[in-house]
Scaffold this motif. Structure first.
Motif, short mmCIF file in Angstrom:
data_model
loop_
_atom_site.label_atom_id
_atom_site.label_comp_id
_atom_site.label_asym_id
_atom_site.label_seq_id
_atom_site.Cartn_x
_atom_site.Cartn_y
_atom_site.Cartn_z
N ALA A 102 0.81 -1.21 0.00
CA ALA A 102 0.00 0.00 0.00
C ALA A 102 0.85 1.27 0.00
O ALA A 102 0.33 2.35 -0.23
CB ALA A 102 -0.94 -0.01 1.21
N ASP A 103 2.17 1.16 0.25
CA ASP A 103 3.06 2.33 0.22
C ASP A 103 3.16 2.85 -1.21
O ASP A 103 3.45 2.10 -2.15
CB ASP A 103 4.44 1.92 0.74
CG ASP A 103 5.42 3.09 0.74
OD1 ASP A 103 5.46 3.79 1.76
OD2 ASP A 103 6.10 3.30 -0.30
N SER A 104 2.97 4.17 -1.41
CA SER A 104 2.82 4.66 -2.78
C SER A 104 4.16 4.62 -3.54
O SER A 104 4.19 4.27 -4.72
CB SER A 104 2.20 6.05 -2.81
OG SER A 104 3.02 6.94 -2.10
N SER B 365 -8.32 3.42 -0.09
CA SER B 365 -7.41 3.81 -1.16
C SER B 365 -6.23 2.82 -1.26
O SER B 365 -5.69 2.59 -2.34
CB SER B 365 -6.90 5.23 -0.94
OG SER B 365 -6.24 5.30 0.30
N ASP B 366 -5.82 2.25 -0.12
CA ASP B 366 -4.75 1.24 -0.15
C ASP B 366 -5.21 0.01 -0.92
O ASP B 366 -4.47 -0.55 -1.73
CB ASP B 366 -4.37 0.82 1.28
CG ASP B 366 -3.73 1.97 2.05
OD1 ASP B 366 -3.05 2.81 1.42
OD2 ASP B 366 -3.92 2.04 3.28
N SER B 373 -8.16 -1.81 -9.21
CA SER B 373 -9.44 -1.13 -9.43
C SER B 373 -10.36 -1.50 -8.30
O SER B 373 -10.29 -2.59 -7.74
CB SER B 373 -10.01 -1.53 -10.79
OG SER B 373 -11.24 -2.18 -10.63
N ILE B 374 -11.25 -0.58 -7.92
CA ILE B 374 -11.97 -0.76 -6.67
C ILE B 374 -13.48 -0.90 -6.86
O ILE B 374 -14.19 -1.35 -5.96
CB ILE B 374 -11.65 0.45 -5.72
CG1 ILE B 374 -12.05 0.15 -4.27
CG2 ILE B 374 -12.33 1.72 -6.20
CD1 ILE B 374 -11.16 -0.82 -3.58
N TRP B 386 -13.70 2.78 5.72
CA TRP B 386 -14.77 2.51 4.75
C TRP B 386 -15.72 1.42 5.23
O TRP B 386 -15.29 0.39 5.74
CB TRP B 386 -14.16 2.09 3.41
CG TRP B 386 -15.14 1.47 2.46
CD1 TRP B 386 -15.28 0.14 2.18
CD2 TRP B 386 -16.14 2.13 1.69
NE1 TRP B 386 -16.28 -0.07 1.28
CE2 TRP B 386 -16.84 1.15 0.97
CE3 TRP B 386 -16.51 3.49 1.55
CZ2 TRP B 386 -17.89 1.45 0.11
CZ3 TRP B 386 -17.56 3.78 0.69
CH2 TRP B 386 -18.24 2.78 -0.03
N SER B 387 -16.99 1.71 5.08
CA SER B 387 -18.00 0.68 5.28
C SER B 387 -19.05 0.86 4.18
O SER B 387 -19.42 1.99 3.87
CB SER B 387 -18.66 0.85 6.65
OG SER B 387 -19.91 0.22 6.64
#
Lengths: 479, 411
Positions: A102-104, B365-366, B373-374, B386-387
């Protein structure tokens, strides 16, 4: 501001040497500008001449970083040297950054590395050698325009693959040569250094056009795997436009063209075939052949093959198990798996010769459910047992055994025509309608499923006692 | 008969081979020509050297030795009653073509199949000769895939496995009754017996744990098969059940699903329609879920309707939409098995999530950065910031996650 100059765009050893010296001098990433080749220094930059030379170890880095950096350094992004140094600097504080996807910054370097790997992979795929004569032999030459600096790292792959050929690969920034002994590198070149055609290319484009199925046209899929930028160096790419243009018409024609009269050759062949005559089943081999097409229950569909009985056709003793297991199904022979081994050991112990037995099963096809890479045995149901009794009855008629041993409840059910409890009927001879004697005992696989050694020993003793009875009855019938 | 040029034979015999879906050249032993001065190498992963406009990769020189055939299988362009142009390669011609193409880096190796001529043994023997000539006379170390003729002699299969990287026996159709109906000369039990024999040989070739003696090598890239989809009436349940039975019974590396494609001069017993490509795609996805994601066949089929997979959404999403009570899944705490069941998360993403969350609490975002893609993932997970709230129970969720309908394969 310190300016560090590199001679090569992708030499990891050179970058590492400079980076180690920067690290030793404690120069923060923000205070370094990385330059390579003939780029001018900026106005207020100092050179790297005063950096200390480092002999021993400087700090420590995870092994993963070295692998990552050796790949990232081949990327064409001018920032690659600085990004790697920043990561190296951060790793001195926290060596675990690379484990955090997760580190950019980490994710950026990972993406750069995969872009390089993809480019190297495409190089392995899209190099197209053309031949030029070389001192009576042939030399193979290819022109390639990679996106990144991947030639040096990828050339050894070609040396391993095309060891017995003389070859060269030319790119805009460097070239490489193999003389069947050594790999060497030289300056870049241009497309004109490589012949424009090769004799085999016509066959290759013929193959390319013929292997394409117009009914499955998927142009976007092709373009994502073979981006258009590569097409100009691929001889087969000239075929793409016409193949796409004609695909719909070719497909429509295939669908529209109804089947025609079969050719004469086919009709002659059909006439030669002897139509199969239904023969009466008069022997065990006849029955074995007939069961190949058995459809009496649905088990045939997923089993490999029917497993028919085995043994002397005039055997006095018939042993009936439940059904083939995984091993028996593959081998096509009864009692060759783990339960078969338990059975063999047991009869050997009581002095029965397996060669004198006719060994078969109540149900001839393996019943299972797939579970990952294994097939889990399932007990046959009454319908399957009664459907398969047809074959067991046939075996009994053809061999006429005087003594039948039923191993387990399914076998007993098949032979008695009704479900029975093994514990209640075991150990005593039961006369059957045709004059044969039936002895019921447990199936040997039952012994395999008992978890504790003590319980297993008790059940094995009972099993052996039943087999001793069989042995006595066999001896009686021979006298 | 006039003699055909090599180029003409190539056109006929590559055309005849294009209906076979398998193309892989991966998963074999590692070897190269450095020590032998021959040519060729295999290094684990295969290489797709080109792509045809049908989107399929060209990795191997896929040929039939001959498209003459004494069998009359309705779905096959080469059946004896078809009026397709016929040709036959000599063993030497195939060897030469393979070497010429390989040396120019067009291909990873050879995929050789054949119509059955004279007898299964004769045909299989010819194919084995091609492979032996390449290996012994030309020190060829590239990839070789041979098609097995089911009822050829076991000794020929044994020799084929000595030279080939992979062997395959096509199951052809998902049910025995369909095969009997459309391919009268093929015996389903013979096909499965051939697979069982190959499995036996593959098991023998696996080194025993504690012995040092190396067993004789046999088809190091294992065996595979192909099933034709849509030529008969079988549903996806029957197809996947058949595949699961084959994987577990014969240790197959791959089952290839091949959408039945109209062939010239086709039998009137077959559907003359464009091939069901989306169905084929969904079956590959379902197959993948069975092999790598811990799904079993009844679960996957339950995601669709009436024994068929949902064509509008992928099978994992289809399953998740019907099993909403199991969601949302907390990416910071859920076990691997459950993370693998989240739509939009693959094996690699899940591994990265598990390794990253030891160091940091994951935000949405991680997860987006890790998964690439989310959109598909979002309604099914919770993260530290987030929920999904009521999204998971929203009746419109399916509609929102279904890609807008579009025409396939336009020009």
């Amino acid at each position: 501001m310190l300016s560090v100059r590199l001679e090569s765009p992708n030499d990891f050893a050179e970058w590492r040497d400079k980076a180690r010296r920067l690290l030793a001098a404690g120069v923060a990433p923000a205070n370094v500008v990385w330059r390579y080749g003939a780029e001018d220094n900026g106005l207020f930059e100092a050179g790297d001449d005063m950096l200390p030379t480092v002999a021993g170890a400087i700090g420590s880095v995870p092994r993963d970083f070295l692998t990552l950096a050796q790949t990232v350094i081949q990327h064409s992004d001018p920032e690659r040297f600085a990004r790697l140094y920043t990561m190296l600097w951060r790793l001195q504080q926290d060596s675990r950054i690379l484990m955090n996807a997760a580190d950019s910054a980490n994710s950026l370097l990972t993406n750069m590395a995969s872009a390089v790997r993809r480019d190297a992979h495409k190089m392995k795929a899209f190099v197209r050698f053309r031949t030029v004569p070389l001192a009576g032999e042939e030399r193979y030459v290819a022109w390639l325009e990679p996106d990144h600096y991947v030639l040096e790292a990828t050339a050894p792959f070609f040396a391993r693959r095309f060891a017995g050929m003389n070859w060269a690969i030319v790119t805009p920034y460097a070239s490489t040569f193999w003389d069947m002994e050594n790999l060497s590198f030289g300056p870049g070149g241009s497309k004109k250094d490589v012949p424009a055609h090769d004799a085999v290319e016509d066959d290759w484009t013929t193959y390319y056009a013929a292997i394409f199925n117009p009914a499955r046209l998927k142009v976007s899929m092709m373009k994502s795997e073979m981006p258009v930028k590569y097409w100009r160096n691929l001889p087969e790419a000239a075929q793409i436009a016409p193949l796409i243009r004609n695909a719909r018409a070719m497909e429509a024609e295939m669908i529209a063209r109804a089947s025609t009269q079969p050719p004469a050759r086919h009709l002659r062949q059909k006439a030669r075939e002897i139509s199969a005559v239904d023969e009466l089943i008069q022997s065990i081999p006849d029955a074995r052949a007939a069961i190949e097409s058995c459809r009496r229950c649905p088990l045939y569909e997923h089993a490999t093959q029917p497993v028919f009985g085995e043994g002397p056709p005039d055997a006095k003793v018939m042993v009936v198990g439940e059904q083939p297991g995984d091993q028996e199904d593959l081998a096509g022979r009864p009692f060759v798996g783990p339960a078969g081994q338990v059975f063999d050991e047991a009869i050997a112990e009581v002095g029965i010769d397996r060669k004198k037995l006719y060994v078969t099963n109540a149900v001839k096809h393996f019943k299972f459910v797939p579970r990952g890479k294994r097939r889990i045995h399932q007990k046959p149901d009454s319908g399957e047992i009664s459907a398969c009794r047809h074959w067991l009855d046939m075996e009994r008629q053809l061999t006429r055994p005087r003594l039948i041993v039923a191993l387990g409840a399914s076998a007993a059910q098949s032979l008695l025509g009704k479900a029975v409890c093994v514990a209640k009927v075991r150990g005593e001879p039961i006369p059957l309608d045709d004059g044969a004697i039936l002895v019921v005992t447990n199936h040997p696989s039952y012994l395999l499923r008992i978890p504790d050694a003590e319980g297993r020993a008790v059940e094995r003793a009972k099993f052996l006692a039943d087999l001793q009875l069989v042995e006595r009855l066999m001896a009686q019938s021979e006298n | 008969m006039a003699t055909l040029t090599l180029n003409r034979k190539l056109a006929v015999l590559a055309d005849a081979a294009k209906y076979d879906a398998s193309c892989a050249s991966s998963g074999s032993e590692k070897r190269n020509s450095a020590g032998t001065k021959g040519i060729g190498s295999t290094e684990g992963s295969g290489i797709c050297h080109s792509y045809a406009p049908d989107g399929r990769c060209i990795s191997l020189l896929k040929l039939l030795l001959t498209n003459f055939c004494i069998y009359d299988c309705a779905y096959c362009i080469n059946r004896s009653s078809s009026n397709v142009a016929r040709a036959r390669f000599s063993v030497e011609e195939v060897v030469q073509l393979t070497l010429d193409f390989y040396k120019r880096n067009y291909i990873e190796g050879l995929f050789l199949s054949s119509g059955i001529i004279r007898s299964p043994d004769y045909t299989m023997e010819q194919m084995v000769r091609v492979a032996r000539t390449l290996r012994e006379d030309h020190l060829f170390a590239g990839y070789i895939h041979l098609k097995v003729i089911p009822n050829a002699a076991p000794e020929l299969l044994a020799e084929a496995g000595l030279w080939a990287d992979r062997l395959s026996t096509n199951i052809e159709l998902p049910t025995d009754s369909a095969l009997e109906n459309l391919a009268p000369e093929k015996r389903p039990a013979e096909i499965r017996t051939a697979m069982a024999r190959l499995r036996g040989k593959l098991d023998e070739a696996k080194p025993e744990k504690k012995t040092r003696s190396k067993p004789q090598k046999f088809a190091p890239a294992g065996q595979s098969t192909q099933m034709i989809i849509g030529a008969d009436k079988a549903n996806d349940d029957a197809i996947l059940t058949r595949a699961a039975g084959l994987y577990s019974g014969y240790r197959l590396k791959r089952v290839y699903y091949s959408a039945f494609s109209p062939i010239p001069d086709a039998s009137s017993r077959l559907p003359l329609a464009p091939p069901p490509l989306m169905r084929e795609h969904r079956l590959y996805q379902a197959d993948w879920l069975i092999r790598f994601y811990g799904f079993d066949v009844p679960e996957i089929v339950a995601g669709g309707e009436g024994g068929n997979l949902d064509l509008a959404v992928d099978p994992k999403l289809a399953w998740a939409l019907k099993e909403r009570a199991r969601f949302p899944v907390d990416v910071n705490f859920a076990d691997r098995e459950m993370l693998l069941r989240v739509p939009g998360l693959g094996v690699r993403s899940v591994d990265r999530i598990i390794s990253s969350r030891r160091l940091t609490r994951l935000r949405l975002s991680d997860v987006a950065r890790i998964a690439g893609s989310i959109d598909k993932v979002r309604p099914f997970i919770t993260a530290s910031d987030w929920s999904p709230g009521g999204q998971i129970d929203d009746v419109k969720l399916r509609q929102r996650l279904t890609p807008p309908p579009q025409q396939m394969s336009l020009f």
